[in-house]
Scaffold this motif. Structure first.
Motif, PDB file in Angstrom:
ATOM      1  N   GLU A   1      -5.419  -7.322  -0.436  1.00 38.41           N
ATOM      2  CA  GLU A   1      -6.512  -8.165   0.059  1.00 38.41           C
ATOM      3  C   GLU A   1      -6.211  -9.657  -0.084  1.00 38.41           C
ATOM      4  N   PHE A   3      -5.691   2.794  -5.675  1.00 36.19           N
ATOM      5  CA  PHE A   3      -7.054   2.319  -5.468  1.00 36.19           C
ATOM      6  C   PHE A   3      -7.562   2.719  -4.087  1.00 36.19           C
ATOM      7  N   ASP A   4      -8.865   2.568  -3.866  1.00 33.41           N
ATOM      8  CA  ASP A   4      -9.491   2.949  -2.601  1.00 33.41           C
ATOM      9  C   ASP A   4      -8.867   2.242  -1.398  1.00 33.41           C
ATOM     10  N   ASN A   5      -8.389   1.025  -1.584  1.00 30.63           N
ATOM     11  CA  ASN A   5      -7.772   0.279  -0.478  1.00 30.63           C
ATOM     12  C   ASN A   5      -6.267   0.561  -0.374  1.00 30.63           C
ATOM     13  N   ASN A   6      -5.789   1.576  -1.087  1.00 30.41           N
ATOM     14  CA  ASN A   6      -4.385   2.011  -1.114  1.00 30.41           C
ATOM     15  C   ASN A   6      -3.463   1.073  -1.873  1.00 30.41           C
ATOM     16  N   SER A   7      -4.004   0.061  -2.539  1.00 30.36           N
ATOM     17  CA  SER A   7      -3.165  -0.719  -3.444  1.00 30.36           C
ATOM     18  C   SER A   7      -2.847   0.173  -4.638  1.00 30.36           C
ATOM     19  N   LYS A  10       0.811  -1.218   0.000  1.00 36.78           N
ATOM     20  CA  LYS A  10       0.000   0.000   0.000  1.00 36.78           C
ATOM     21  C   LYS A  10       0.848   1.273   0.000  1.00 36.78           C
TER      22      LYS A  10
END
Length: 120
Positions: free
Chosen positions: A76, A53-57, A25
């Motif tokens: 994830e 991305f929203d999940n910091n990936s 991330k």
């Protein structure tokens, strides 16, 4: 081009597994590590694009004068996909491609789940 170099280049495709979720991330730290690798090997970056991305990936394509490095992180599922290719136009870059791929796997403290080496 030196005609003794038989290949257009080596293309390595990796799928990595890691428990180092924070690195999956941290686009900025990845960029710093990659820039240091490029400088170490005298490779020239001609462009870079990325998306967080929203999940910091993140996903990124680093265009090099000699070809490219592409990455996509999957926190994830604790995974990374990498694509490293350097052409052999002016010199044999085979060892450098292998060193960059190994260095990136080590950076993520990863094990290699899948690896393909394609001689072009």
């Amino acid at each position: 081009m030196d005609n003794t170099i038989p290949l257009l280049g080596l293309h390595i495709l990796l799928t990595l597994s890691t428990e180092s979720g924070a690195k999956l991330k941290d686009y900025n730290a990845f960029t710093e590590h990659t820039d240091a690798l490029l400088e170490k090997h005298g490779l020239e970056k001609v462009g870079n694009t990325y998306f967080l991305f929203d999940n910091n990936s993140f996903t990124s394509a680093i265009c090099l004068k000699e070809s490219h490095i592409c990455i996509h992180t999957w926190p994830e599922i604790k995974s990374v996909t990498l694509d490293v290719y350097l052409c052999n136009y002016q010199k044999d870059n085979t060892a450098i491609v292998k060193e960059i791929a190994d260095s990136l796997a080590a950076y993520f403290d990863a094990t290699i789940s899948n690896k393909h080496e394609i001689l072009r």
